[in-house]
Each structure stands twice: as C-alpha cells, then as structure tokens.
Design an enzyme around this catalytic site. Structure first.
Site, PDB file in Angstrom:
ATOM      1  CE  LYS A  40     -14.567   0.370   5.611  1.00 14.58           C
ATOM      2  NZ  LYS A  40     -14.029   1.347   4.921  1.00 14.58           N
ATOM      3  CB  THR A  41     -19.501  -1.607   7.649  1.00 15.63           C
ATOM      4  OG1 THR A  41     -18.938  -0.850   6.619  1.00 15.63           O
ATOM      5  CG2 THR A  41     -20.631  -0.564   8.196  1.00 15.63           C
ATOM      6  CG  ASP A 224     -14.505   3.644   8.079  1.00 12.31           C
ATOM      7  OD1 ASP A 224     -13.610   2.980   7.746  1.00 12.31           O
ATOM      8  OD2 ASP A 224     -15.554   3.451   7.569  1.00 12.31           O
ATOM      9  CD  GLU A 225     -12.924   4.701   3.971  1.00 15.38           C
ATOM     10  OE1 GLU A 225     -12.060   4.295   3.173  1.00 15.38           O
ATOM     11  OE2 GLU A 225     -14.013   4.323   3.163  1.00 15.38           O
ATOM     12  CD  GLN A 255     -10.528  -0.080  -0.534  1.00 16.21           C
ATOM     13  OE1 GLN A 255     -11.819   0.459  -0.825  1.00 16.21           O
ATOM     14  NE2 GLN A 255     -10.755  -1.130   0.198  1.00 16.21           N
ATOM     15  NE  ARG A 624     -15.380  -0.241  -3.973  1.00 17.58           N
ATOM     16  CZ  ARG A 624     -15.148  -0.359  -2.916  1.00 17.58           C
ATOM     17  NH1 ARG A 624     -16.109  -0.447  -1.935  1.00 17.58           N
ATOM     18  NH2 ARG A 624     -13.929  -1.065  -2.540  1.00 17.58           N
TER      19      ARG A 624
END
Length: 768
Positions: A40-41, A224-225, A255, A624
DNA sequence: CGCAAGTACCTTTTT
DNA sequence: GGTACTTGCG
C-alpha cells in the site's frame, strides 16, 4: 513523449498490475482496498511520484492524510528519497494536524483566537468535571468519561449542542454538560481534538472563500487508513475535493479497529454512494508474510459475518508453523517469550539469511498494562526494549506542569492549564481560593486569569458589590493571586525575545519550580532529568524566537504521539499495543494474552460487532508478522492485584491445526484439574482449542520453543504432575535443557508457588 | 493552607 | 497494583 513513457515505465516496472493501475488512475474518485502487506505504501509513494514526474502536478498541490504522524513522517522520508527536491511542498500529515494548521491561519474568521490551545484528553476530563460540578451533576452517578465520550461521539459526527438529540435522561445530562463545556472552551480559547475537525468543517462551510483556497491548493488528495476515519473527517475530505474531485482513499475494512473512537467503517460505502463514478482496485497479493501466517490470519478473519470477502494470496514460502505458547501466569508468559527471544537471536532470517537482530522482534498485547511483566523480564535478561505508548513522556507530572506554564504564557485564558499550575509549587493559593476564583469566573463569565486581573486593580470590595453572593478571597489570597499574575505577565513580556529553552529555564526559575523539584529527595533528580530532556526536545525550535514558535511547539506536543518520536536506531525489541502496531511489520511477532477477556477484551464481549472488531485486532496483529509468529497465553492472569484463571481466546481455535505447533498435549486440562476447576465453568472454549493433538504437524522446522521440547530422553514434560519432598504436589509448567541437565519450572500448590529446579538435584518424582 | 494517610475505582484501544 | 480524589490533622 518518449521521455514520459520511459519515466512511467521506470516508476511502475516493479509493481504488480493492480498496483500499476492504482498508480496511474489519477483523475476522479478512487478506492483502493489494500490487504495487509499488499504494498500500500509503495502505491501511495509511487502514485505521488507519478503525479509529479509524469503528470506534472506541482508537489504543493498534493496532500496525503495519514492516521498517525509517524506514518506521515515515514511517507515524507520515502518521498524524499524517491523524489529529492521534488518532494518538498507535498503535504503529508494527519487530519488533526492539517486542521490545526488551517485553523491557525483562518480560525479568526469563525471567532477563534489564533493562539487557541489544544485540550488533550485529560484537559477535556478536567473541563468536563468542572462543568459537572457547576451544574451539580454527581460524578459518582454519571462518569465524566462517559459524558466525554458522548460529547466526542456527537462532535465527530459534526453534531453540536444545537443538533444534539436527547433520547434518554443520560442524554439530557450530557447535553447540559455539553453546553457548559463548550462555554468553558470558548472562554479559555480552547479546542479539543474533535473541535479541530468540527471547526475546520464549519470554517469551510461558512466561509466559502477559505474552502476554495484549499480546494485549489490540494488538487490531488489521498486519504490513508480510510476505514478508520470518522464522519467529520469524511466530510472534510469531501469539502476539500469538492472542486477537483481527485480523491483517492486507501483502506482495508478488515483492519478497522477504531470504531470506539467513532471511526465509521460505513465511510467506505458512503464514498462509493457519494461518488458513483468511483473506481475500485483491490490489492490482494501479500508480500509480507509466509503462507502459514497469511493462512492463519485469513482463517480467523473469515469468521467475521459482517465482512466483504476478499482473498489474499502470497508467493512467499510456507515458512515456520505458528507456535502457541503457554505460561502459568503473565510472568511466566513473559519469561517464555524472552527465553525464546534469546534462542532466536542465534537464528537466521529466512528472507535475508542474516542473524535476527532485536529490531526484528515485536511483542504485542491488547492493553498497555500487559507491558509491565514484559519490562521486568527484559530487565532480568538484559534485553533492551522500546516501549511504545504506555506512560507517555508528556504525561509525566513534571512535564505537564511545565507545559501548563507555557500554555498560560501563550494563552492566559487557558483555565485548564491555570488550574493545574496556579499552586504548583505551593504559593498560598489553596483549594478554597481556587473554588472562589472559579465561582467568580463563572459569575462574571471571564477566564480565571481575567478575574484575578480585576481583583488586582479594582479593590476587591467592588467585585463584592457586583456579585455579593460570592465570597471574595481574603487579602492574603488576593496578594498571592496578584503575585502569580504579575509573574506570568513578566514572563510573557520576555517570552517574545527568548528561545524556548531559555523561556523554560526562566519559568523554572521564577515559578520556583526548579527548587520545588530538586527539593524532592526521592524522585527529584529523576524528574529534573526528565525536565532536562524536555528542554532538549525544544532544540529544533531554537532559531525562531517569537511567540509563534511557542504556539507551534505546544501544538506539536498536543498532536504528536510519543510513537512519532521514537527512532529505530538502537538494537531493541519493541513492546507495543495491537492498535499501535497497525501499519508496522516485523520478522518475528509475539502476541501475548491470547485469552478470553483480554483478546477479545471483556468489555467487548457483549456485542457481536465488538467481538468482530476484536477479531480484526487479532488479524491486524497476526498480519504484522513476516516470518515467525508466536501466540501466547497464560493459565492465570493478574487482575487488579489478584489473579484469576483464564481460558484461551476463541480466536486461537479459529486457526487450523496444521498451521500450528502446540505445547505438549493437554497441559491445560491437567492444570485445570489440579488447580483451577473454575476454568471449566465456561465449557465452550477449553476443550476445543487446546486439547487438540498435534498430529497434523506438517512442518519440519526444529523449534526450540520452550514448551515444545520433546526429547525422548526427557522424563518430565510440561503438564506432568510431580511430588517434591519439601514442596509437595506440583505441576511442571516448563522444561528446558540446561547444560546437560534439565531445568524444570514447577508450579507448587498455594504456599510454595513457582519454583525452578534442576532435574538432577531436585528431590522430585513423577506422580502416576 | 499544606500535607499525610485513606479510599474508591480503575483503562481497552488514541488523534 | 496504582492513581486520583477525599478526609483529617497540624
């Protein structure tokens, strides 16, 4: 043209098809559903690079809004290394920081002083308590926290007092407190976190010219998020993109873990409804985790009923099985984790072939309190650790006091700050005087500071006449108050020509705070060192010595979390809550406290929706991990001083057996039958999740995990019942090789507790 | 008014 | 186990 194509291909050559599409779809509304570890980043940074290098968009017209300042800073760094000078001018910040900046510039247009103070959580509570007291609402009957959360809930949906709907008695109380709370904020030129959003929204709404200014400034906007945005944030992004409509939102419904903070997952649906021409791209290839870890995560999350199905996949290898570990209590649990870490240090990463470093390791938990046992054990094993969150530096008393003084220097009407420090150190302004002062300030509708100023030049008898019901502070108190105000005013005058470090030094001196701190024989030195550290942290504000600097500094303190300031330099393991771990990744992850009541948390067990959010939290934690995942639990867990038996988390049983390496068979059952019959009071989980045999173990990796030692020559195993000549009956809860011998950890009955014994020496025998 | 000792309630997560 | 708030004494 050739140049453009070459540039394009260079930018996207190492991206997969979905990622490429996401980078190149620059116009109009775009929704990117980004599974964990899906790059994503990379998409965000490459998309920005594409906008600048290929589409020729000036950097200053691009804004990315992230969830934390840390994420924003990381993004900036990555953009800088990609784009160099071209990255300068890009806006990357959180909603809250962005709004604070906008309000500093334009807040005056909606009646907000530009020196406004940002009230943090505890200031809010203080102010709410004060409101409640004034209104005669008993804090024992209705918790200030509950009111705060109701107010916050309203504000984050852009509901102000005028639009607040009362459906219960509680709501009516909330509304009354809400009114007074707002008055107090206005009086003190204070804004809370929600106000930053709410007031920005009304600014844009009521002053269209300002809205237009920012619409043309941020022609390309990315959020984002997105699954963790609230209604206010959604509406602000709508306002900002209302002219050019180039709004790209990135998120993952699986998430979403901040609904308690009023994040509204429906924003994703609303976004598509509000923008019918939305293009949707799903990033489903996971580059982060092993197949095993990803499979486990998917099995867990697929138990959520309210969920849009998506299937992640990876080209990564199967990797190691997930290890489930059990300790007797939280101390044992921590001990096992640290022991395991010590053996892991000798191992090499599958990916890099390098030895693991401590930086590769994170221990995650549901609640901050769980870090304590870990810290103790880290100390014991001399493993350096970085504790993220927890007791934050800025929350320390001495630091908050100094911040209090600084806030008054900037904005003397800041009653929350004033109440905090007016008598620190003691200067003869006691509770009674302060109460009188608060009453006067209520009566006269002035800030406490202004009231003192009045007492100061009018004789106190005049105020007496104005409001004869109020007891005027006596002469001695008046003098103390006057001295205090004069002191602040003097500092204020000087503040303009001092840098922050000097200003703080002067404050420490004049207020007598330095003497006060150093006079404490117990913790004085430690606290003084904290203050020095605080002064050091102002270093970056050295050059600019105006009052604006002070305001910027205070703002950054209010908005920037500790996590943002931590560096990755030293070789340390990371202790972090599951919430804070979002967006991070580690080769090795331990999640501790995999128990009912903790994950899912006891307070989330009433509602199905909350259980699903807890499940997402577990999912976030598990995803993670890149290479190795350890899920830990304890049989008993300390709780408010005491200790209570606990049963395994339901989420553990949602992981298929073949992905798991379990502790030796049925230790829980034995434990339960010898000590904790209460364990069986809840019949549902125990049997299913922990007593399954490990027959499906398909992985060949040799684990050195403490509980998994199964050497044939070993005559004692975890779960065995033993008799010790001196300590009586006990249960083996750990057994590790130790220099040709074996070290047993045995839990003896009540009086003797946990003992570590060397097998060859201990007078011990197995029962049955 | 200041301080010491006692009590109630507690924290789930954070911008 | 710890903190934030209250009580009571000097």
């Amino acid at each position: 043209m050739y140049h453009v194509n070459r540039m394009t291909s260079k930018l996207i050559e190492d991206l997969n098809l979905q990622q490429q599409e996401a980078v190149q779809l620059t116009k109009g509304p775009l929704l990117i559903i980004a599974g964990p570890g899906s790059g994503k980043t990379r998409v965000i940074t490459h998309r920005i690079a594409y906008l600048i290098r290929v589409c020729g968009v000036p950097p200053r017209n691009i804004a990315v809004v992230t969830f934390t300042n840390k994420a924003a800073n990381e993004l900036k760094e990555r953009l800088h290394s990609m784009l160099g000078q071209d990255s300068i001018g890009i806006t990357a910040s959180t909603f809250h920081s962005l709004c604070a900046r906008i309000l500093r510039h334009h807040g005056s247009k909606i009646g907000l002083e530009n020196t406004f103070t940002i009230y943090d959580d505890s200031d809010q509570i203080t102010t709410i308590k004060r409101s409640m007291k004034e209104l005669g609402v008993d804090p024992k009957h209705i918790a200030p926290r509950a009111i705060q959360s109701a107010i916050s809930n309203a504000k984050s949906q852009l509901i102000e007092t005028s639009g607040f709907k009362c459906e219960s008695y509680f709501d009516e109380v909330v509304l009354r407190v809400f009114h007074r709370y707002e008055e107090l904020l206005t009086l003190g030129s204070g804004v809370d976190f929600d106000d930053l959003l709410l007031k920005t929204y009304s600014l844009f709404k009521n002053i269209p010219s300002v809205a237009h200014e920012y619409q043309d400034r941020f022609t390309y906007l990315m959020i984002d998020e997105f699954q963790d945005t609230n209604i206010a944030q959604y509406e602000i992004s709508k306002q900002l993109s209302d002219k050019h409509h180039n709004l790209c939102v990135v998120g993952d419904p699986d998430q979403s873990i901040y609904s308690w903070r009023n994040a509204d997952i429906r924003n994703i649906l609303t976004f598509q409804r509000d923008n019918p021409d939305t293009k949707v791209i799903s990033l489903e290839e996971n580059y982060r985790s092993t197949q095993t870890i990803l499979d486990a995560a998917q099995h867990i999350i697929s138990s959520n009923k309210k969920r849009i199905k998506k299937s992640l996949w990876t080209n990564n290898g199967i990797g190691y099985p997930i290890t489930i570990g059990e300790g007797y209590n939280e101390n044992e649990e921590a001990d096992i984790v640290l022991k395991t870490i010590q053996t892991l240090k000798q191992k090499r990463s599958i990916l890099t072939g390098q030895r693991y470093t401590l930086n590769d390791i994170a221990i995650m938990y549901r609640v901050n309190a769980q870090s304590r046992a870990l810290e103790d054990v880290c100390l014991k094993y001399s493993i350096p650790y970085q504790l993220i969150g927890g007791i934050k530096f800025y929350q320390r008393q001495e630091i908050r006091d100094i911040i209090g003084f600084l806030r008054i220097v900037l904005n003397p009407d800041d009653d929350a700050a004033l109440s905090r420090v007016i008598n620190v150190p003691a200067r003869g302004i006691g509770k009674k005087t302060v109460t009188g002062l608060v009453q006067l300030s209520m009566e006269l509708n002035l800030s406490m500071f202004s009231v003192i100023e009045l007492i100061d030049h009018d004789s106190s008898s005049e105020i007496d006449a104005m409001s004869h019901t109020i007891k005027i502070p006596n002469l001695r108190s008046s003098r103390s108050l006057k001295t205090f105000v004069e002191m602040i005013k003097t500092i204020q005058v000087e503040a303009d020509s001092l840098n922050l470090a000097k200003l703080i030094t002067i404050i420490l001196d004049r207020t007598g705070y330095k003497t006060y701190i150093l006079g404490d024989p117990d913790r004085g030195l430690e606290r003084w060192e904290n203050i020095q550290e605080f002064i050091n942290s102002t270093e970056s504000y050295l050059d600019n010595s105006s009052i604006n600097t002070l305001s910027e500094f205070l703002e950054s303190i209010a908005l920037v979390n500790d996590i943002d300031n931590l560096q990755n330099q030293k070789d340390t393991i990371t202790l972090i809550t599951l919430h804070q771990a979002k967006g991070l990744e580690f080769p090795i992850v331990f999640i501790i406290g995999m128990e009912e009541g903790l994950l899912p948390h006891a307070r989330s067990m009433d509602k199905e929706s909350e259980l699903e959010e807890e499940r997402r939290l577990a999912y976030v934690g598990i995803t993670r991990a890149k290479e190795r995942l350890y899920l830990m639990r304890a049989f008993r867990r300390g709780f408010r001083g005491g200790s209570e038996p606990s049963i395994p988390s339901r989420y553990l049983s949602e992981i298929p057996d073949n992905l798991i390496d379990k502790p030796s068979q049925s230790s829980v059952t034995r434990f339960a039958s010898t000590e904790d019959t209460e364990l069986f009071n809840n019949p549902s989980e125990t049997a299913g999740s922990l007593n399954r045999s490990s027959k499906h173990r398909s992985h060949t990796d040799k684990h050195t995990f403490a509980h998994s030692v199964e050497s044939p020559e070993l005559s004692f195993r975890t779960g065995d019942k033993v008799i010790h000549n001196a300590f009586g009956e006990g249960l083996v809860i750990n057994c590790v090789p130790s220099g040709g011998d074996f070290e047993l950890t045995v839990a003896f009955k009540v009086d003797h507790g946990i003992k570590r014994l060397l097998l060859s020496l201990a007078p011990i025998r197995k029962v049955k």
